[in-house]
Design an enzyme around this catalytic site. Sequence first.
Site, PDB file in Angstrom:
ATOM      1  N   HIS A   1     -33.322  43.765 -50.934  1.00 21.56           N
ATOM      2  CA  HIS A   1     -32.628  42.721 -51.838  1.00 21.56           C
ATOM      3  C   HIS A   1     -33.616  41.736 -52.330  1.00 21.56           C
ATOM      4  CE1 HIS A   1     -29.964  39.397 -52.547  1.00 21.56           C
ATOM      5  NE2 HIS A   1     -28.996  40.253 -52.434  1.00 21.56           N
TER       6      HIS A   1
ATOM      7  N   GLY B   1     -39.781  18.688 -53.330  1.00 15.05           N
ATOM      8  CA  GLY B   1     -40.742  19.251 -52.401  1.00 15.05           C
ATOM      9  C   GLY B   1     -41.919  19.343 -53.220  1.00 15.05           C
TER      10      GLY B   1
ATOM     11  N   ILE C   1     -45.748  26.918 -53.169  1.00 10.77           N
ATOM     12  CA  ILE C   1     -45.034  27.505 -52.068  1.00 10.77           C
ATOM     13  C   ILE C   1     -45.484  27.151 -50.656  1.00 10.77           C
ATOM     14  CG2 ILE C   1     -44.475  29.620 -53.519  1.00 10.77           C
ATOM     15  CD1 ILE C   1     -46.445  30.980 -51.382  1.00 10.77           C
ATOM     16  N   HIS C   2     -44.176  27.205 -49.803  1.00 14.13           N
ATOM     17  CA  HIS C   2     -44.795  27.123 -48.379  1.00 14.13           C
ATOM     18  C   HIS C   2     -45.166  28.402 -48.091  1.00 14.13           C
ATOM     19  CE1 HIS C   2     -44.129  27.051 -44.181  1.00 14.13           C
ATOM     20  NE2 HIS C   2     -43.662  26.056 -44.148  1.00 14.13           N
ATOM     21  N   PRO C   3     -46.524  28.426 -47.421  1.00 14.72           N
ATOM     22  CA  PRO C   3     -47.269  29.412 -47.095  1.00 14.72           C
ATOM     23  C   PRO C   3     -46.667  30.594 -46.531  1.00 14.72           C
ATOM     24  CG  PRO C   3     -47.942  27.585 -45.759  1.00 14.72           C
ATOM     25  CD  PRO C   3     -46.940  27.169 -46.728  1.00 14.72           C
ATOM     26  N   THR C   4     -45.761  30.198 -45.618  1.00 20.74           N
ATOM     27  CA  THR C   4     -44.923  31.463 -44.886  1.00 20.74           C
ATOM     28  C   THR C   4     -43.368  31.708 -45.382  1.00 20.74           C
ATOM     29  OG1 THR C   4     -44.543  29.983 -42.840  1.00 20.74           O
ATOM     30  CG2 THR C   4     -46.375  31.501 -42.950  1.00 20.74           C
ATOM     31  N   ALA C   5     -42.711  30.363 -45.715  1.00 21.03           N
ATOM     32  CA  ALA C   5     -41.467  30.281 -46.014  1.00 21.03           C
ATOM     33  C   ALA C   5     -41.064  30.363 -47.502  1.00 21.03           C
ATOM     34  CB  ALA C   5     -40.880  29.093 -45.313  1.00 21.03           C
ATOM     35  N   GLY C   6     -42.132  30.355 -48.481  1.00 19.56           N
ATOM     36  CA  GLY C   6     -41.950  30.624 -49.753  1.00 19.56           C
ATOM     37  C   GLY C   6     -41.197  29.378 -50.292  1.00 19.56           C
TER      38      GLY C   6
END
Lengths: 299, 299
Positions: A85, A166, A170-175
């Site tokens: 997905h 924000g 991107i958030h490094p692990t959460a995108g």
Amino acid sequence: MSGLNKIVECVPNFSEGRDLKKIEKIVDSFRGKKGVKLLDYSNDEDHNRCVVTVVGEPEELKKAVVEAIGTAIEVIDMNVHEGQHPRMGATDVVPFIPIRNVTMQEAVDLSKEVAKEVSEKYNLPIFLYEKSASSKERENLSKVRKGQFEGMKEKLKQPEWKPDFGPDEIHPTAGVTAIGARMPLIAYNVNLNTSDLEIANKIAKKVRHIGGGLRFCKAMGVELKDRGITQVSMNLTDYTKTTIYSAFELIRIEAKRYGVSIVGSEVIGLVPMAALIDCAEYYLGIEDFSIDQVLEAKL
Amino acid sequence: MSGLNKIVECVPNFSEGRDLKKIEKIVDSFRGKKGVKLLDYSNDEDHNRCVVTVVGEPEELKKAVVEAIGTAIEVIDMNVHEGQHPRMGATDVVPFIPIRNVTMQEAVDLSKEVAKEVSEKYNLPIFLYEKSASSKERENLSKVRKGQFEGMKEKLKQPEWKPDFGPDEIHPTAGVTAIGARMPLIAYNVNLNTSDLEIANKIAKKVRHIGGGLRFCKAMGVELKDRGITQVSMNLTDYTKTTIYSAFELIRIEAKRYGVSIVGSEVIGLVPMAALIDCAEYYLGIEDFSIDQVLEAKL
């Protein structure tokens, strides 16, 4: 939940469909909270994704959703995520849906409050989408999500894809997460006494918005091989404006061209009470009916 | 009130329609109680009677009803009561109606528990009626109440009218109370494009049970003088067996005999959600629908 309370539905999608421990940890945010009720959650291993359905009073629901997004950031690393997905974030998309005593504007406001809070709390970039979108280009989720997690780093550098809340990266692990408000979606299918998929597709094209049909109707023809029939499979994206009965009657009228009749119909999944009662009102010609006359609406 | 809870409706009738202080005192039994919700109450001065509509979870509702019957005994003296509506007790009649996750048998059991408790607590004679009746002769409230308060003293001396609970003589000031369980009653009218009351009456006779029509349908013709039309005015006493759409369609078919058409219909007062959704299912030919798919049924 009393009839006087405001009720909003939220259907957050999280990018974890395999590790049940992680899924339970996320879903726990919706359990045992006053004013919040977990209706359903299901995970798909191929999609590697989990979809939660929860309802609640706006303020309580907000808190629970903010908490769940925080947990998803803790337990999911998008750098190692793979699944069929499309997705761009640990919490991929968070739609808010007005259900009872709540206007669309209030749902939009709620979505923005959640967006603001999670962006500040977790340093997470947010795109507002659907009714909450800040521009026409951001209304459609698939356009917002195009490029997916892997492409977001570059996408966010483009001025036209500066996040609504924000940081600009991107958030490094959460995108990245998409948050917005939309109407409840009704999955409604009408079955035809023909096995000819072409006829079902021709009818679908006439009924759906892009073919000149109903404004809030998406439709396609589908074969039901085991029954030897076909159906017009629809998504009604605003039942207050495009009603179930108008879709049904329009299909009946189009089917007549081909000597085809309707043999039945199906409602898939959840449907708001008012969408069905509206049909009873239409066919029975009920005058001056108010949804407040429904006993259950008072509970 | 969660979707998993059992919900029963109760519509007690009290023999006080004029003294608002006394009415409020009785109604107070249904206020501010967990698991109990007062939906409506209205008093009629000519009838000298007050009708309360309340819903709740069985145990909590029971406590509130027992309390209200006690208050009615305190504040009402039937020896000085006069009004147009037939009555036999301070609390005249107490029907319990299954609404959600409750069977008729459970509603019958609840009515008997309340009957037992108030008979012991207040030394009040009780007749069970409708679905709770101990014999065919006691099902019909008007037969049970025949003779009214003034005639009950003698009536209770007859062996065939020995009360189901409590003493064999009337309460000196509160008389006798009927308690029972019944299905929700739907008041449904179908409007005709004729001013001829005789035609409306002929149709009503064909549609109603006693005329050979639908089992759970009472009907009569009524003139709507201001609109220059007539209507078939109905009570549907069990919508799970005699549906709204079958009454509507049967009237349409009968009206055809006279060259008369239906111009619309009306639902008066409260109606259970399932009774209307059933009509949507019928007209749209919806296959395999479950009431659990209705979003509001889950709240």
